[in-house]
Design a protein around this motif. Structure first.
Motif, PDB file in Angstrom:
ATOM      1  N   ASP A 205      47.098  37.615  44.343  1.00 40.23           N
ATOM      2  CA  ASP A 205      48.794  38.155  44.052  1.00 40.23           C
ATOM      3  C   ASP A 205      48.750  38.954  45.762  1.00 40.23           C
ATOM      4  O   ASP A 205      48.607  39.734  45.491  1.00 40.23           O
ATOM      5  CB  ASP A 205      47.967  39.079  43.238  1.00 40.23           C
TER       6      ASP A 205
ATOM      7  N   PHE B  27      39.917  36.292  40.079  1.00 49.62           N
ATOM      8  CA  PHE B  27      41.354  36.946  40.819  1.00 49.62           C
ATOM      9  C   PHE B  27      41.650  37.650  42.548  1.00 49.62           C
ATOM     10  O   PHE B  27      40.172  38.363  42.927  1.00 49.62           O
ATOM     11  CB  PHE B  27      40.798  38.071  39.868  1.00 49.62           C
TER      12      PHE B  27
ATOM     13  N   PHE C  39      43.359  40.241  44.256  1.00 48.94           N
ATOM     14  CA  PHE C  39      44.911  41.204  44.365  1.00 48.94           C
ATOM     15  C   PHE C  39      45.545  42.146  45.895  1.00 48.94           C
ATOM     16  O   PHE C  39      44.549  41.585  46.587  1.00 48.94           O
ATOM     17  CB  PHE C  39      44.230  42.197  43.939  1.00 48.94           C
ATOM     18  N   GLN C  40      46.239  41.919  45.507  1.00 48.96           N
ATOM     19  CA  GLN C  40      47.291  42.904  46.861  1.00 48.96           C
ATOM     20  C   GLN C  40      46.676  43.787  47.566  1.00 48.96           C
ATOM     21  O   GLN C  40      45.510  43.713  48.862  1.00 48.96           O
ATOM     22  CB  GLN C  40      48.261  42.736  46.474  1.00 48.96           C
ATOM     23  N   GLN C  41      46.064  45.063  46.546  1.00 50.69           N
ATOM     24  CA  GLN C  41      45.421  45.792  47.121  1.00 50.69           C
ATOM     25  C   GLN C  41      43.569  45.578  46.484  1.00 50.69           C
ATOM     26  O   GLN C  41      43.178  47.089  47.048  1.00 50.69           O
ATOM     27  CB  GLN C  41      45.728  47.359  45.908  1.00 50.69           C
TER      28      GLN C  41
ATOM     29  N   ASN D 244      41.681  45.663  44.976  1.00 50.92           N
ATOM     30  CA  ASN D 244      40.992  46.497  43.586  1.00 50.92           C
ATOM     31  C   ASN D 244      39.486  46.309  44.082  1.00 50.92           C
ATOM     32  O   ASN D 244      38.486  46.243  43.217  1.00 50.92           O
ATOM     33  CB  ASN D 244      41.642  46.059  42.964  1.00 50.92           C
ATOM     34  N   LEU D 245      38.696  46.911  45.259  1.00 49.30           N
ATOM     35  CA  LEU D 245      37.291  46.437  45.018  1.00 49.30           C
ATOM     36  C   LEU D 245      36.637  48.220  44.018  1.00 49.30           C
ATOM     37  O   LEU D 245      37.980  49.452  44.426  1.00 49.30           O
ATOM     38  CB  LEU D 245      36.549  46.785  46.583  1.00 49.30           C
TER      39      LEU D 245
ATOM     40  N   THR E 208      54.837  37.118  39.634  1.00 48.69           N
ATOM     41  CA  THR E 208      53.566  38.092  38.855  1.00 48.69           C
ATOM     42  C   THR E 208      53.708  37.793  37.112  1.00 48.69           C
ATOM     43  O   THR E 208      52.628  37.851  36.939  1.00 48.69           O
ATOM     44  CB  THR E 208      53.813  39.798  39.729  1.00 48.69           C
TER      45      THR E 208
ATOM     46  N   VAL F 221      43.329  33.167  40.916  1.00 50.98           N
ATOM     47  CA  VAL F 221      44.929  33.179  40.962  1.00 50.98           C
ATOM     48  C   VAL F 221      45.039  34.672  41.898  1.00 50.98           C
ATOM     49  O   VAL F 221      43.730  35.831  42.819  1.00 50.98           O
ATOM     50  CB  VAL F 221      45.237  33.628  40.316  1.00 50.98           C
TER      51      VAL F 221
END
Lengths: 256, 396
Positions: free
Chosen positions: A187, A108, A110-112, A114-115, A66, A185
C-alpha cells in the motif's frame, strides 16, 4: 475493463500461457455505511492478477484502490461478486482459516511501514514467522537472512527509530517476504519516501519479490514508479476503467 | 508471539512503569490498610489470645466484649466449680485502675488479677523476673511496652517543684524490676516485665494476684470479672459451656467464640471497618483508574501494530493471549512490589504503636483485587483489539 495499448497482454491469456493467475475478481462490490450515508466503494470490479508480475492499482484518492486490495487480501468482506486468491475464496472460509490462509500466503508492505517500534530490525522481519508458530531463535535467524537480501544485514540490531525511511521500508519488504508468501500486497510503498529512495525500494521489490512466480500488487498514485509495473489497473469511482500492459505502461508513465 | 507482547509492553518505559505504578499503589494501599485493620481488630482480643490456658470464659451474660466488664459476685466461682465436667475454675479480675507516676501524672492501667494460688491467666512470656514473683508482697508484673512508654520513669537527676513533681518534659527511662508504682494510692513493686499483645486502648497491662487486684480496685460489691474454666478430660467444652449457662445463668464461651464476639462488637458498633473499607476501596478505585487508563492508552497507542499483526495472520485468540500476558506481567510485578512495600510496614512498625498485622488472607484479598484490576484494564483493551478491523493498517 478495457485494454488500452495494442501490446497489452490480457491476464487471462497469461494464465492460458502457463504463467497462471494469483488472484481474480469478478463483479466485486463493496459499500460502507448505510442509508443516506452509504458509500459504494467498489462498483463491480473485474480484475485478474497474474503470478510472477507486478500489478499496480492506480487512481485518484477515494477511487477504491485500498478497499480493493483489502478485499483481495481477505481483510475486508465483499458485498457481492467473486474473488479468489490462488483458487481459494476468503468468503468461503471461517475466521480462523481465513486468518491462517492470509498469514501463510500473503505478505504486506504498508505505507507507514507499521514496524513494531520496540523490536529490532531482525525481530520485526521475524514477526510473520512467529505468527505462523516458528520459534523465536529460528525466526530471528531467518529474519537476519532476509535483511541481508534487502541490504541491511549489518543493521539487524537497529530499532526502527534508528533507521531512515528507506531503510524502514526495506525492513518492511523483508518482513513481507520472510515467510515466502505467494502474493505481496503493498500500500503506497513509496509515498513516504523521496524520489531516489522510492526508486531504490521499487527496484528492490521487483528484484526480490517477484521470484518464484510470486505476484506483487501495489496500490499507488505515485506516477514516478509506474514504469516498474507489468500491468496497471486504472481505477476511478469504484471501477477499474482500464488495464494497461506492455508499451502502454511506458506511455502512461510519460503521460504523468 | 509472547516475546513480541513483552517487547511491546516494556518498550515504552514510561507507560510500562505507569501501569505498574497504578497496580503497585492499589496493591500497597489495600495490603497496608487491610493489615492495619486486622492489627486493630487483633488488639481488641489480644488479651484472650494471651490467656491460653482455659477452655471457657465464664462471665455475666450481658458482657459484649472482653473489655466490657460486668462484675459478678465471688460466689459465682463456687457455683461454676460445682458444675459437672469442670476440672478447674479460677477467678480473674480485669479492670482499669489509675497509677500515679513518679512525676506526679496519672496513667490508667489495665490491671489483671490472677488466682492467688495457681496464677492461672498470667502472661505467656516473661522478659524479666518470673510469674512466681507475684507471690511477693505488693508485687506486680508490667508489660514491656507499657514499662517503656506510658509507665516510663523520669531519668535520674530530675528537678522537682515545691510539690515534689517532676517537669513533664524531663527525659524518661523504662520502668524496671524493683521500681515502685502507686495503684489507687497503694504501693506496687515491679517484680517482672512481660510481653503481651497490644491492647485496643494501648494502656499498660499490670498483672498481680486476684486478692491484691481487688484491693487496688475501687470498692465495689462485685469484683469478679471472669471465671476461667478448664474442662475435665473427655468433656466437650461446648457441652460444658451449655451446662454452665444452664446451671448458673452465666454466659460461657469457648475462647474462639469470645474472640469472635469481641471483634464482631467492634465491627458492628464502631466505624472502624467502614473507615478502613473506604481506604481499601479508594486504593482499589485509584489503582483501577490509573492502571486501567494507562493500559487502555497503551493498547490504543499500539492499535495500529495490533492491526498489522492481525493483517499478517495473527488470530484474535493470539492477540487476546498477548494482552492477557501483558496484564499478567504488570499484575504480578505491581502485586509483588505493592505487597512488598506494604509488608515493609510490618518490619518498620514492629516496635511501634502502629497496629499492623499482615495475614495470608490479606495477601489473597489483595491478589484478588489486583487480578480484578488487571482483568478490568485488559477487558477494555481486548474488546478494542477484537473489534479492530485489520484494514486500519491501510489507512495512512
Amino acid at each position: 475493463m478495457s485494454t488500452a495499448a495494442p501490446s497489452a497482454q490480457p491476464a487471462s491469456s497469461q494464465a492460458a500461457s502457463g504463467k497462471g493467475l494469483a488472484a481474480y475478481c469478478r463483479g466485486v462490490t463493496k459499500h460502507y455505511g448505510s442509508g443516506s450515508n452509504q458509500v459504494l466503494a467498489l462498483r463491480g470490479i473485474d480484475l485478474e492478477i497474474p503470478a510472477g508480475k507486478l500489478t499496480m492499482l492506480v487512481g485518484p484518492s477515494g477511487c477504491g484502490k485500498t478497499t480493493l486490495i483489502s478485499v483481495i487480501a481477505g481483510i475486508l468482506d465483499r458485498d457481492a461478486g467473486e474473488c479468489s486468491v490462488f483458487g481459494r475464496d476468503f468468503s468461503a472460509m471461517g475466521q480462523r482459516e481465513r486468518t491462517r490462509y492470509r498469514g501463510e500466503n500473503i505478505g504486506f508492505v504498508f505505507q507507514q511501514f507499521n514496524l513494531l517500534p520496540t523490536l529490532n530490525a531482525a525481530e520485526n522481519v521475524a514477526v510473520p514467522l512467529m505468527i505462523l508458530g516458528e520459534g523465536r531463535a529460528a525466526a530471528v535467524a531467518k529474519g537476519k537472512e532476509y535483511l541481508a537480501q534487502v541490504g541491511l544485514g549489518d543493521r539487524w540490531k537497529s530499532l526502527p527509530s534508528q533507521l531512515s525511511g528507506g531503510q524502514q521500508q526495506r525492513v518492511a519488504i523483508a518482513r513481507a517476504l520472510v515467510h515466502s508468501p505467494r502474493l505481496i500486497v503493498c500500500d503506497e510503498p513509496t509515498s513516504a519516501l523521496d524520489h531516489e529512495t522510492g526508486g531504490r525500494v521499487m527496484a528492490l521489490l521487483k528484484d526480490v519479490a517477484l521470484k518464484n512466480d510470486r505476484a506483487l500488487v501495489i496500490v499507488t498514485h505515485d506516477a514516478r514508479i509506474f514504469s516498474y509495473a507489468d500491468q496497471i489497473a486504472k481505477m476511478d469511482d469504484g471501477r477499474v476503467d482500464q488495464v494497461i500492459t506492455g508499451s502502454g505502461i511506458t506511455a502512461e508513465a510519460r503521460g504523468h | 508471539m509472547f516475546f513480541v507482547a513483552l517487547k511491546m509492553l516494556t518498550g515504552d518505559r514510561a507507560k510500562f512503569f505507569g501501569i505498574i505504578f497504578g497496580i503497585t499503589f492499589a496493591s500497597m494501599l489495600i495490603t497496608q490498610q487491610a493489615s492495619i485493620f486486622v492489627g486493630i481488630m487483633t488488639r481488641t482480643f489480644g488479651f484472650l489470645t494471651d490467656t491460653n490456658q482455659p477452655d471457657l470464659w465464664v462471665m455475666d451474660p450481658k458482657v459484649q466484649f472482653v473489655d466490657d466488664i460486668k462484675p459478678m459476685q465471688d460466689t459465682m466461682l463456687l457455683r461454676v466449680r460445682g458444675v459437672e465436667g469442670v476440672r478447674w475454675a479460677m477467678p480473674l479480675y480485669k479492670g482499669l485502675i489509675q497509677a500515679r507516676m513518679e512525676n506526679g501524672t496519672f496513667q490508667t492501667c489495665n490491671v489483671v488479677g490472677l488466682d492467688d494460688a495457681t496464677l492461672i491467666g498470667g502472661p505467656g512470656e516473661m522478659v524479666e523476673g518470673s510469674l512466681e514473683d507475684l507471690r511477693l508482697a505488693d508485687s506486680v508484673i508490667v508489660d514491656q511496652v507499657g514499662a517503656a512508654t506510658r509507665l516510663a520513669k523520669p531519668a535520674p537527676g530530675a528537678p522537682r517543684d515545691a510539690e515534689g513533681n517532676i517537669p513533664k518534659d524531663w527525659p524518661r527511662i523504662p520502668l524496671t524490676v524493683g521500681d515502685t508504682l502507686e495503684l489507687n494510692d497503694r504501693r506496687a513493686v515491679v517484680v517482672g516485665i512481660c510481653k503481651v499483645s497490644r491492647t485496643f486502648q494501648s494502656q499498660p497491662v499490670v498483672y498481680t494476684t486476684y486478692s491484691r487486684a481487688t484491693r487496688y480496685a475501687p470498692q465495689q460489691r462485685k469484683l469478679l470479672s471472669f471465671i476461667l474454666v478448664k474442662a475435665e478430660q473427655g468433656v466437650d467444652p461446648s457441652i460444658l459451656s451449655d451446662r454452665i449457662t444452664h446451671q448458673t445463668g452465666l454466659a460461657a464461651y469457648l475462647t474462639k467464640d469470645f474472640i469472635v464476639k469481641t471483634y464482631m462488637y467492634f465491627i458492628k458498633y464502631t466505624g472502624i471497618p467502614i473507615n478502613f473499607g473506604i481506604s481499601v476501596m479508594l486504593g482499589f478505585l485509584v489503582g483501577t483508574a490509573i492502571a486501567g487508563q494507562t493500559f487502555y492508552n497503551f493498547t490504543l497507542d499500539n492499535l495500529k501494530q495490533f492491526g498489522a499483526l492481525k493483517a499478517m495472520g495473527a488470530s484474535n485468540g493470539r492477540l487476546l493471549a498477548m494482552i492477557l500476558l501483558q496484564a499478567l506481567v504488570v499484575g504480578v510485578l505491581g502485586y509483588g512490589i505493592g505487597v512488598g512495600v506494604g509488608s515493609s510496614f510490618a518490619i518498620l512498625s514492629k516496635n511501634s504503636e502502629l497496629a499492623f498485622r499482615l495475614v495470608w488472607q490479606t495477601l489473597v484479598v489483595t491478589g484478588v483485587a489486583v487480578t480484578f484490576i488487571c482483568i478490568l484494564a485488559s477487558l477494555l483493551s481486548i474488546q478494542k483489539v477484537i473489534r479492530l478491523e485489520p484494514a486500519i493498517v491501510f489507512k495512512g
